[in-house]
Design a protein around this motif. Structure first.
Motif, PDB file in Angstrom:
ATOM      1  N   ILE A 146      -1.271 -11.280   0.715  1.00 15.74           N
ATOM      2  CA  ILE A 146      -0.223 -10.610   1.477  1.00 15.74           C
ATOM      3  C   ILE A 146      -0.485  -9.115   1.398  1.00 15.74           C
ATOM      4  O   ILE A 146      -1.231  -8.645   0.525  1.00 15.74           O
ATOM      5  CB  ILE A 146       1.190 -10.950   0.957  1.00 15.74           C
ATOM      6  N   LYS A 147       0.117  -8.361   2.304  1.00 19.42           N
ATOM      7  CA  LYS A 147      -0.074  -6.907   2.287  1.00 19.42           C
ATOM      8  C   LYS A 147       1.233  -6.220   1.931  1.00 19.42           C
ATOM      9  O   LYS A 147       2.328  -6.729   2.217  1.00 19.42           O
ATOM     10  CB  LYS A 147      -0.580  -6.412   3.644  1.00 19.42           C
ATOM     11  N   ILE A 148       1.128  -5.080   1.271  1.00 18.79           N
ATOM     12  CA  ILE A 148       2.285  -4.202   1.077  1.00 18.79           C
ATOM     13  C   ILE A 148       1.850  -2.796   1.493  1.00 18.79           C
ATOM     14  O   ILE A 148       0.669  -2.443   1.366  1.00 18.79           O
ATOM     15  CB  ILE A 148       2.809  -4.228  -0.376  1.00 18.79           C
ATOM     16  N   GLU A 149       2.800  -2.011   1.990  1.00 14.41           N
ATOM     17  CA  GLU A 149       2.413  -0.748   2.635  1.00 14.41           C
ATOM     18  C   GLU A 149       2.932   0.503   1.939  1.00 14.41           C
ATOM     19  O   GLU A 149       2.530   1.600   2.281  1.00 14.41           O
ATOM     20  CB  GLU A 149       2.874  -0.781   4.104  1.00 14.41           C
ATOM     21  N   ASP A 150       3.803   0.344   0.942  1.00 14.34           N
ATOM     22  CA  ASP A 150       4.453   1.527   0.354  1.00 14.34           C
ATOM     23  C   ASP A 150       3.843   1.923  -0.993  1.00 14.34           C
ATOM     24  O   ASP A 150       4.547   2.209  -1.956  1.00 14.34           O
ATOM     25  CB  ASP A 150       5.957   1.278   0.203  1.00 14.34           C
ATOM     26  N   SER A 204      -3.992  -1.061   4.199  1.00 12.38           N
ATOM     27  CA  SER A 204      -3.740  -2.476   3.904  1.00 12.38           C
ATOM     28  C   SER A 204      -3.589  -3.308   5.179  1.00 12.38           C
ATOM     29  O   SER A 204      -3.926  -4.486   5.203  1.00 12.38           O
ATOM     30  CB  SER A 204      -2.495  -2.621   3.027  1.00 12.38           C
ATOM     31  N   TYR A 205      -3.095  -2.686   6.245  1.00 10.28           N
ATOM     32  CA  TYR A 205      -2.932  -3.382   7.525  1.00 10.28           C
ATOM     33  C   TYR A 205      -4.294  -3.871   8.033  1.00 10.28           C
ATOM     34  O   TYR A 205      -4.451  -5.034   8.410  1.00 10.28           O
ATOM     35  CB  TYR A 205      -2.289  -2.430   8.541  1.00 10.28           C
ATOM     36  N   ASN A 206      -5.289  -2.992   8.021  1.00 11.40           N
ATOM     37  CA  ASN A 206      -6.627  -3.361   8.512  1.00 11.40           C
ATOM     38  C   ASN A 206      -7.339  -4.331   7.577  1.00 11.40           C
ATOM     39  O   ASN A 206      -8.039  -5.239   8.033  1.00 11.40           O
ATOM     40  CB  ASN A 206      -7.482  -2.103   8.726  1.00 11.40           C
ATOM     41  N   LYS A 266      -6.631   2.371   0.794  1.00  9.53           N
ATOM     42  CA  LYS A 266      -6.442   3.809   1.026  1.00  9.53           C
ATOM     43  C   LYS A 266      -4.954   4.110   1.192  1.00  9.53           C
ATOM     44  O   LYS A 266      -4.443   5.121   0.721  1.00  9.53           O
ATOM     45  CB  LYS A 266      -7.213   4.244   2.269  1.00  9.53           C
ATOM     46  N   LYS A 267      -4.274   3.208   1.890  1.00  7.07           N
ATOM     47  CA  LYS A 267      -2.826   3.278   2.027  1.00  7.07           C
ATOM     48  C   LYS A 267      -2.300   1.861   1.900  1.00  7.07           C
ATOM     49  O   LYS A 267      -2.768   0.963   2.599  1.00  7.07           O
ATOM     50  CB  LYS A 267      -2.456   3.869   3.391  1.00  7.07           C
ATOM     51  N   GLY A 268      -1.361   1.641   0.989  1.00  6.55           N
ATOM     52  CA  GLY A 268      -0.859   0.299   0.765  1.00  6.55           C
ATOM     53  C   GLY A 268      -1.738  -0.480  -0.202  1.00  6.55           C
ATOM     54  O   GLY A 268      -2.617   0.078  -0.870  1.00  6.55           O
ATOM     55  N   ALA A 269      -1.483  -1.789  -0.279  1.00  3.73           N
ATOM     56  CA  ALA A 269      -2.236  -2.637  -1.206  1.00  3.73           C
ATOM     57  C   ALA A 269      -2.246  -4.073  -0.694  1.00  3.73           C
ATOM     58  O   ALA A 269      -1.465  -4.456   0.178  1.00  3.73           O
ATOM     59  CB  ALA A 269      -1.617  -2.584  -2.600  1.00  3.73           C
ATOM     60  N   ILE A 270      -3.165  -4.842  -1.253  1.00  7.28           N
ATOM     61  CA  ILE A 270      -3.278  -6.271  -0.975  1.00  7.28           C
ATOM     62  C   ILE A 270      -2.961  -7.033  -2.255  1.00  7.28           C
ATOM     63  O   ILE A 270      -3.442  -6.666  -3.335  1.00  7.28           O
ATOM     64  CB  ILE A 270      -4.717  -6.620  -0.498  1.00  7.28           C
TER      65      ILE A 270
END
Length: 308
Positions: free
Chosen positions: A248-252, A217-219, A273-277
């Motif tokens: 916005i992004k979330i990572e968990d 989600s960061y990328n 792949k990891k997290g969500a938007i």
């Protein structure tokens, strides 16, 4: 100083305006008028519009290299400096050698990082925490000339490329004026670039905005911010292309990449792949830009579906 200014887009306008206040701008070179919009009408560059407002002569060669007429115009003016801001052409050596103080470029990165056409966008896409403006004395390479002055700025955690662009163009104008003043008073020692630390910021294209949900989600979030306002980040729901304007992004979270996890008035949540938007504002291609509540009131978005 007697100045010739070379530039094309909005980013160059504040520098031209400030130069016109502080120095004598005797000519402006900009790209030829281009067809734009649905009617494909010829449209002037922002720099040309500004130059005409101030009654500065405007020249629009398709290519400076080998253009004897432009070369003669520049020789006749005999400028103290040529200032170049996002002009869109590399200057040939016979022009670089004319001005007393050289050809001074305003570049929107901390050189030698992010040489090339789109440094503001790529600073965000690649997750940089800082970027800035570098003024440099141009040579025949692409953003390879000796550096003069730098100003560093911090990139906001949620800042878009459009917002950063608007901040940097004012900073660039002020740094250019300071650069000319210090050059005139022999107060700058040019610094060679370390090519081993260089990186490249290539021109943007529409395909760049297509989201790969197999990234974290960061990328994905950095890509969304980095391509606003153009070309925009997008994905496909069934066969419909949907552009993201705010998210916005979330990572968990960990789920199937591209899966729609939730749809409500707070947003459309899509797994990476990891997290969500979580999408807050979007636009179906051919439609209007909408907040998520307005969009889901008129469009069915199915929870659990995989987007591409």
């Amino acid at each position: 100083m007697k100045i010739i200014f070379m530039g094309t887009p909005d980013f160059a306008v504040p520098t031209l305006e400030m130069l016109n206040e502080k120095h004598e701008v005797l000519a402006v070179f900009t790209q030829p008028d281009r067809p734009k919009g649905r009617g494909q009408k010829l449209q002037m560059s922002p720099v040309k519009e500004t130059a005409l407002k101030y009654d500065i002569p405007v020249y629009q060669p398709a290519k400076l290299k080998g253009d004897k007429e432009s070369l003669q115009i520049i020789k006749d003016i005999s400028p103290d400096a040529i200032v170049v801001v996002a002009f869109g052409q590399i200057l040939p050596k016979d022009i670089l050698d004319i001005p007393k103080y050289g050809c001074i470029n305003v570049h929107a990165s901390l050189l030698p990082e992010l040489r090339g056409a789109a440094p503001i966008n790529w600073a965000i896409i690649r997750g940089y925490k800082y970027t800035g403006i570098t003024t440099m004395k141009m040579d025949v390479g692409l953003d390879t000339g000796d550096m003069l002055l730098k100003e560093t700025v911090e990139i906001g955690e949620n800042e878009t490329a459009g917002e950063l662009h608007d901040r940097l163009m004012g900073i660039g104008a002020e740094l250019l004026i300071k650069t000319l003043e210090m050059l005139e008073n022999n107060m700058i020692v040019p610094e060679k670039q370390d090519d081993s630390k260089s990186s490249y910021a290539p021109m943007l294209n529409k395909e760049l905005g297509h989201i790969d949900w197999n990234n974290d989600s960061y990328n994905v979030y950095n890509l969304i911010r980095g391509v606003i306002p153009w070309p925009g980040a997008y994905f496909f729901y069934d066969d419909k292309m949907i552009k993201i304007w705010e998210a916005i992004k979330i990572e968990d979270i960990c789920d199937i990449p591209g899966k729609i996890l939730d749809v409500n008035q707070e947003g459309i949540k899509i797994a990476c792949k990891k997290g969500a938007i979580i999408i807050k504002e979007l636009q179906e291609i051919g439609g209007k830009r909408m907040d998520v509540l307005s969009y889901i009131n008129g469009h069915e978005i199915e929870k659990g579906k995989i987007v591409k």
